[in-house]
Design an enzyme around this catalytic site. Structure first.
Site, PDB file in Angstrom:
ATOM      1  N   TYR A 162       0.833  -1.209   0.000  1.00 30.00           N
ATOM      2  CA  TYR A 162       0.000   0.000   0.000  1.00 30.00           C
ATOM      3  C   TYR A 162       0.865   1.256   0.000  1.00 30.00           C
ATOM      4  O   TYR A 162       0.646   2.177  -0.792  1.00 30.00           O
ATOM      5  CB  TYR A 162      -0.909  -0.029   1.217  1.00 30.00           C
ATOM      6  CG  TYR A 162      -1.821   1.179   1.340  1.00 30.00           C
ATOM      7  CD1 TYR A 162      -2.961   1.288   0.549  1.00 30.00           C
ATOM      8  CD2 TYR A 162      -1.533   2.205   2.243  1.00 30.00           C
ATOM      9  CE1 TYR A 162      -3.791   2.383   0.660  1.00 30.00           C
ATOM     10  CE2 TYR A 162      -2.363   3.309   2.351  1.00 30.00           C
ATOM     11  CZ  TYR A 162      -3.492   3.398   1.561  1.00 30.00           C
ATOM     12  OH  TYR A 162      -4.314   4.490   1.668  1.00 30.00           O
ATOM     13  N   LYS A 166       1.123   4.142  -3.018  1.00 35.62           N
ATOM     14  CA  LYS A 166       0.777   5.544  -2.817  1.00 35.62           C
ATOM     15  C   LYS A 166       1.986   6.457  -3.042  1.00 35.62           C
ATOM     16  O   LYS A 166       1.836   7.594  -3.514  1.00 35.62           O
ATOM     17  CB  LYS A 166       0.188   5.744  -1.427  1.00 35.62           C
ATOM     18  CG  LYS A 166      -1.163   5.048  -1.228  1.00 35.62           C
ATOM     19  CD  LYS A 166      -2.190   5.505  -2.253  1.00 35.62           C
ATOM     20  CE  LYS A 166      -3.583   4.944  -1.953  1.00 35.62           C
ATOM     21  NZ  LYS A 166      -4.603   5.414  -2.923  1.00 35.62           N
TER      22      LYS A 166
END
Length: 256
Positions: A162, A166
């Site tokens: 994750y 990002k």
């Protein structure tokens, strides 16, 4: 003299929100509709989108429902085609579709789990930027808002895929901003901290929640609707001299 109240309005503008079925994407879609936008909304679950569309229509909102996955480049291309057939233009995009399905020590992350997160969060964001960008570049105007995370720059345990996705979103945002600025298309990122949504509730209600709140000077996590104003600002003419910027909305959250 520019009127900032008018600049924040989105009347007559077509805005596409991905990941709009639940959570932060839904809250931002509601805020954009309240600001006057004609909305196109995408998520993988059609029922969630239909409920959102019915709610907004009850308040006079115009909504086009486009179920699908942003990880499917053909579906993204088709969605942008439907939007331009509908209104003839695309003025802003909020790329909120994303997943964080694994809270796992990095040495245990499988290839499949890693790829799933990057396919949706990073590749999907690029596909949406690319297809929307084609329309906006031809128009000579447009605003793209890519939803990142505080974890693009602040470390946290067990979210390697994750965080990497990002971080990639923010790098992509800066690259596109430089490439498209002279043709009237702005690209910015919005980096939320911890907000209570279906995605985050499991973590916030676990032993990690106390640590997260303890690292937030405001002493609480955010409510989804508190992100709406930032999305409206970045999508609207009020931010017309901003590109390549990351706006962080996090209650002052810091890594420990």
């Amino acid at each position: 003299m520019s009127d900032v109240t008018n600049d924040l309005r989105l009347d007559g503008k077509t805005v596409w929100v991905t990941g709009a079925g639940k959570g932060l994407g839904r809250a931002m879609a509601v805020a954009l509709s309240q600001a006057g936008a004609t909305l196109a909304v995408t998520a993988r679950t059609a029922d969630d989108l239909e409920r959102l569309a019915a709610e907004l229509a009850g308040h006079g909102g115009k909504v086009l429902v486009l179920p699908g996955s942003v990880a499917d480049s053909d579906a993204v291309r088709a969605a942008v085609g439907r939007i331009t057939e509908w209104t003839g233009r695309l003025d802003a995009v909020v790329n909120c579709a994303g997943v964080s399905p694994h809270f796992t020590r990095s040495e245990r992350v499988t290839d499949e789990a890693w790829q799933q997160v990057l396919d949706i969060n990073l590749a999907g964001t690029f596909y949406c930027c690319r297809e929307a960008g084609k329309v906006m570049l031809e128009q000579g105007s447009g605003s793209i808002v890519n939803v990142s995370s505080v974890h693009a720059g602040a470390g946290f345990e067990r979210i390697a895929a994750y965080a990497a996705s990002k971080g990639g979103v923010e790098a992509l945002t800066k690259s596109l901003a430089v490439e498209w600025a002279d043709r009237g298309v702005r690209v910015n990122a919005l980096a939320p901290g911890y907000f209570r949504t279906d995605l985050s509730s499991g973590l916030l209600d676990s032993r990690w929640g106390e640590r997260i709140v303890g690292g937030t000077p405001m002493g609480r996590v955010g409510e989804a609707e508190e992100l709406g104003g930032a999305a409206v600002f970045l999508a609207s003419d009020a931010s017309r001299y901003m590109t390549g910027t990351t706006v962080t909305v996090d209650g002052g959250w810091t890594a420990w």
